[in-house]
Design a protein around this motif. Structure first.
Motif, PDB file in Angstrom:
ATOM      1  N   LEU A 168       0.827  -1.193   0.000  1.00  0.00           N
ATOM      2  CA  LEU A 168       0.000   0.000   0.000  1.00  0.00           C
ATOM      3  C   LEU A 168       0.871   1.256   0.000  1.00  0.00           C
ATOM      4  N   ASP A 169       0.322   2.340  -0.487  1.00  0.00           N
ATOM      5  CA  ASP A 169       1.009   3.624  -0.525  1.00  0.00           C
ATOM      6  C   ASP A 169       0.514   4.468   0.648  1.00  0.00           C
ATOM      7  N   GLY A 170       1.374   4.738   1.604  1.00  0.00           N
ATOM      8  CA  GLY A 170       0.977   5.508   2.767  1.00  0.00           C
ATOM      9  C   GLY A 170       0.524   6.911   2.440  1.00  0.00           C
ATOM     10  N   ASP A 171       0.983   7.448   1.328  1.00  0.00           N
ATOM     11  CA  ASP A 171       0.630   8.809   0.936  1.00  0.00           C
ATOM     12  C   ASP A 171      -0.456   8.842  -0.140  1.00  0.00           C
ATOM     13  N   GLY A 172      -1.143   7.721  -0.279  1.00  0.00           N
ATOM     14  CA  GLY A 172      -2.233   7.647  -1.245  1.00  0.00           C
ATOM     15  C   GLY A 172      -3.377   6.813  -0.698  1.00  0.00           C
ATOM     16  N   TYR A 173      -4.230   6.340  -1.594  1.00  0.00           N
ATOM     17  CA  TYR A 173      -5.364   5.504  -1.218  1.00  0.00           C
ATOM     18  C   TYR A 173      -5.032   4.033  -1.478  1.00  0.00           C
ATOM     19  N   SER A 174      -5.779   3.170  -0.840  1.00  0.00           N
ATOM     20  CA  SER A 174      -5.647   1.739  -1.098  1.00  0.00           C
ATOM     21  C   SER A 174      -6.259   1.400  -2.452  1.00  0.00           C
ATOM     22  N   HIS A 175      -5.738   0.351  -3.079  1.00  0.00           N
ATOM     23  CA  HIS A 175      -6.470  -0.241  -4.189  1.00  0.00           C
ATOM     24  C   HIS A 175      -7.657  -1.011  -3.599  1.00  0.00           C
ATOM     25  N   THR A 176      -8.510  -1.554  -4.443  1.00  0.00           N
ATOM     26  CA  THR A 176      -9.764  -2.149  -4.003  1.00  0.00           C
ATOM     27  C   THR A 176      -9.543  -3.305  -3.034  1.00  0.00           C
ATOM     28  N   VAL A 177     -10.212  -3.239  -1.907  1.00  0.00           N
ATOM     29  CA  VAL A 177     -10.207  -4.347  -0.954  1.00  0.00           C
ATOM     30  C   VAL A 177     -11.283  -5.341  -1.382  1.00  0.00           C
ATOM     31  N   VAL A 178     -10.881  -6.581  -1.640  1.00  0.00           N
ATOM     32  CA  VAL A 178     -11.823  -7.609  -2.085  1.00  0.00           C
ATOM     33  C   VAL A 178     -11.773  -8.793  -1.132  1.00  0.00           C
ATOM     34  N   ALA A 179     -12.692  -9.736  -1.315  1.00  0.00           N
ATOM     35  CA  ALA A 179     -12.834 -10.849  -0.384  1.00  0.00           C
ATOM     36  C   ALA A 179     -11.602 -11.748  -0.346  1.00  0.00           C
ATOM     37  N   HIS A 180     -10.761 -11.693  -1.376  1.00  0.00           N
ATOM     38  CA  HIS A 180      -9.545 -12.512  -1.376  1.00  0.00           C
ATOM     39  C   HIS A 180      -8.650 -12.206  -0.180  1.00  0.00           C
ATOM     40  N   ILE A 181      -8.814 -11.056   0.421  1.00  0.00           N
ATOM     41  CA  ILE A 181      -8.013 -10.706   1.591  1.00  0.00           C
ATOM     42  C   ILE A 181      -8.235 -11.704   2.727  1.00  0.00           C
ATOM     43  N   ALA A 182      -9.339 -12.464   2.668  1.00  0.00           N
ATOM     44  CA  ALA A 182      -9.586 -13.494   3.681  1.00  0.00           C
ATOM     45  C   ALA A 182      -8.616 -14.665   3.534  1.00  0.00           C
ATOM     46  N   ASN A 188     -16.350   1.224  15.976  1.00  0.00           N
ATOM     47  CA  ASN A 188     -17.275   0.506  16.851  1.00  0.00           C
ATOM     48  C   ASN A 188     -18.004  -0.627  16.132  1.00  0.00           C
ATOM     49  N   PHE A 189     -17.655  -0.855  14.876  1.00  0.00           N
ATOM     50  CA  PHE A 189     -18.264  -1.935  14.097  1.00  0.00           C
ATOM     51  C   PHE A 189     -17.450  -3.203  14.315  1.00  0.00           C
ATOM     52  N   TYR A 190     -18.109  -4.275  14.739  1.00  0.00           N
ATOM     53  CA  TYR A 190     -17.436  -5.535  15.063  1.00  0.00           C
ATOM     54  C   TYR A 190     -17.920  -6.636  14.124  1.00  0.00           C
ATOM     55  N   PHE A 191     -16.972  -7.410  13.595  1.00  0.00           N
ATOM     56  CA  PHE A 191     -17.275  -8.458  12.623  1.00  0.00           C
ATOM     57  C   PHE A 191     -17.172  -9.831  13.285  1.00  0.00           C
ATOM     58  N   GLU A 192     -18.232 -10.593  13.192  1.00  0.00           N
ATOM     59  CA  GLU A 192     -18.232 -11.964  13.692  1.00  0.00           C
ATOM     60  C   GLU A 192     -17.676 -12.902  12.607  1.00  0.00           C
ATOM     61  N   HIS A 193     -17.071 -14.013  12.901  1.00  0.00           N
ATOM     62  CA  HIS A 193     -16.595 -14.587  14.146  1.00  0.00           C
ATOM     63  C   HIS A 193     -15.078 -14.636  14.153  1.00  0.00           C
ATOM     64  N   SER A 194     -14.487 -15.200  13.117  1.00  0.00           N
ATOM     65  CA  SER A 194     -13.039 -15.373  13.060  1.00  0.00           C
ATOM     66  C   SER A 194     -12.375 -14.241  12.302  1.00  0.00           C
ATOM     67  N   ARG A 195     -11.037 -14.216  12.356  1.00  0.00           N
ATOM     68  CA  ARG A 195     -10.287 -13.232  11.568  1.00  0.00           C
ATOM     69  C   ARG A 195     -10.578 -13.414  10.080  1.00  0.00           C
ATOM     70  N   THR A 196     -10.583 -14.662   9.622  1.00  0.00           N
ATOM     71  CA  THR A 196     -10.851 -14.940   8.207  1.00  0.00           C
ATOM     72  C   THR A 196     -12.251 -14.481   7.821  1.00  0.00           C
ATOM     73  N   ALA A 197     -13.235 -14.787   8.659  1.00  0.00           N
ATOM     74  CA  ALA A 197     -14.616 -14.372   8.375  1.00  0.00           C
ATOM     75  C   ALA A 197     -14.736 -12.857   8.344  1.00  0.00           C
ATOM     76  N   ALA A 198     -14.026 -12.192   9.247  1.00  0.00           N
ATOM     77  CA  ALA A 198     -14.068 -10.725   9.281  1.00  0.00           C
ATOM     78  C   ALA A 198     -13.504 -10.136   8.001  1.00  0.00           C
ATOM     79  N   PHE A 199     -12.341 -10.637   7.554  1.00  0.00           N
ATOM     80  CA  PHE A 199     -11.751 -10.142   6.311  1.00  0.00           C
ATOM     81  C   PHE A 199     -12.697 -10.369   5.126  1.00  0.00           C
ATOM     82  N   ARG A 200     -13.343 -11.529   5.081  1.00  0.00           N
ATOM     83  CA  ARG A 200     -14.253 -11.824   3.968  1.00  0.00           C
ATOM     84  C   ARG A 200     -15.425 -10.845   3.957  1.00  0.00           C
TER      85      ARG A 200
END
Length: 422
Positions: free
Chosen positions: A336-350, A381-393
């Motif tokens: 990622l570029d700290g001085d720019g925006y992220s590219h698209t976050v997609v479900a593959h991040i899981a 304050n938004f919390y994603f259930e349940h696992s880290r993988t599920a949250a990323f997805r």
């Protein structure tokens, strides 16, 4: 207050934006169990915020209360508005019947949602081409039409990937014009149909720290005066914070670590006002563990990014190359570029974080769940259930709530006009 149904809800990115503009979310329909509990939890959050009992919610997301203890302090109808079901020909009548019970005699003013987009994605299209005629996901929009036909809302918002522009049906003709035709010819009994407008929207143009292009179709019953949805939306354009600003108040950590307290630096005003409203505890700030060779690649990727380039897989030393086809899929690792925006976050991040490497060499890791959530504009304050993988997805599949908030604001400004017929 306008009543809304959310279809194909995911974790509730669209819901979050509409709720923040005082829309009343009557029900959600979602097939994923983890996302369904996230939706229930967010409904509970909304209720506890109204009754000034957010301490109960914060106790749950920090592990001090169990789920059973949390739900015991709220009425069942608060978290009973989520219909967990896969929308299909076999299930749609039952789903509509369940929604009828939840809605009761209340009028549905709007329907929001976007069917799963994998069928239209240009990435997956080549391997799905042969089975296109058997892929039910291609025609999920027809079920959306069925909901519109049954509930007869005044407006709807439909979201999907830009690959839909070029996607061709089994007859070789583009599918998008067919979708728009079906949306504008729902009622054949003389009642009013929908006026349809469509545009490709980039979240980065509306305050989200991410380049994310999606097709938005807006429909409004043509018995009403037109509201010029996209022209009004253009008035809400703004530049969001770059990633270094977005993450400024978050703590430093390394691969495999979890640090759930804010850092020593003060947040910028936008982050303080939007992401840290109601002074939430920091949660889900967890980074994946990585193998040593991946971490070495991460360093190379960040150094390349600091030079203004993206690392290509065939540029790596041979000792770090684990895939035989080194000249295919060259963008296996991306910083990622700290001085720019992220590219698209997609479900593959899981699956892995190789495409979302943190810009800070000293931290040398992929982004945390909380950082991904901020990129997608979910408040802390938004919390994603349940696992880290599920949250990323769930995060990768979501509509950015800050963008959805602007959709809702435009519609709310024309609330007074909804009863003005032509």
């Amino acid at each position: 207050m306008l009543n809304v149904l959310d279809l194909f809800s995911g974790a509730g990115g669209l819901t979050e934006g509409f709720r923040s503009e005082s829309f009343n979310l009557l029900a959600h329909v979602e097939m994923d169990g983890d996302a369904c509990q996230t939706l229930q939890l967010r409904d509970i959050f909304s209720y506890l915020k109204k009754v000034d009992q957010l301490d109960q919610y914060y106790s749950y997301i920090t592990g001090k209360l169990t789920w059973a203890e949390l739900v015991s302090v709220v009425p069942k109808e608060v978290y009973g508005r989520v219909v967990q079901a896969t929308i299909s020909e076999n299930s749609i009548d039952e789903i509509i019947a369940r929604l009828d019970v939840l809605v009761g005699d209340r009028k549905i003013d709007g329907i929001i949602g976007g069917p799963p987009c994998q069928a239209y994605s240009t990435v997956a299209r080549s391997r799905n081409e042969a089975k296109k005629s058997e892929d039910e996901r291609v025609y999920l929009y027809k079920f959306y039409v069925r909901f519109l036909e049954h509930f007869k809302p005044d407006f709807f918002v439909f979201e999907n990937v830009k690959g839909l522009y070029s996607f061709k049906d089994v007859d070789g003709k583009k599918l998008l014009p067919k979708i728009k035709y079906d949306f504008s010819h729902i009622f054949n009994d003389g009642t009013e149909n929908f006026d349809i407008d469509e545009r490709l929207i980039n979240s980065a143009d509306f305050g989200v720290s991410q380049t994310r292009e999606r097709i938005i179709i807006f429909g409004r019953r043509n018995k009403f005066r037109p509201i010029h949805f996209f022209e009004s939306l253009d008035n809400l354009r703004e530049r969001g914070p770059v990633l270094r600003q977005l993450f400024r108040d978050l703590p430093e950590l390394n691969a495999g670590n979890t640090v759930n307290h804010y850092g020593s630096l003060q947040p910028i005003e936008f982050v303080k006002k939007y992401f840290r409203e109601n002074d939430p505890p920091l949660t889900q700030n967890i980074a994946r563990p990585n193998r040593d060779d991946d971490l070495e690649i991460y360093r190379i990727a960040v150094q390349k990014k600091m030079e203004g380039e993206n690392l290509k897989y065939n540029q790596l030393p041979d000792r770090l190359v684990n895939h035989r086809a080194k000249d295919i899929f060259l963008d296996r690792f991306k910083a990622l570029d700290g001085d720019g925006y992220s590219h698209t976050v997609v479900a593959h991040i899981a699956k892995d974080g190789h495409l979302y490497i943190h810009y800070d060499l000293n931290q040398n890791r992929s982004i945390t769940v909380r950082e991904a959530a901020r990129i997608q504009s979910f408040p802390d304050n938004f919390y994603f259930e349940h696992s880290r993988t599920a949250a990323f997805r769930q995060i990768g599949n979501a509509v950015p709530p800050y963008l959805s908030k602007k959709f809702a604001f435009v519609i709310s400004q024309f609330d007074k006009k909804l009863s003005n017929t032509i």
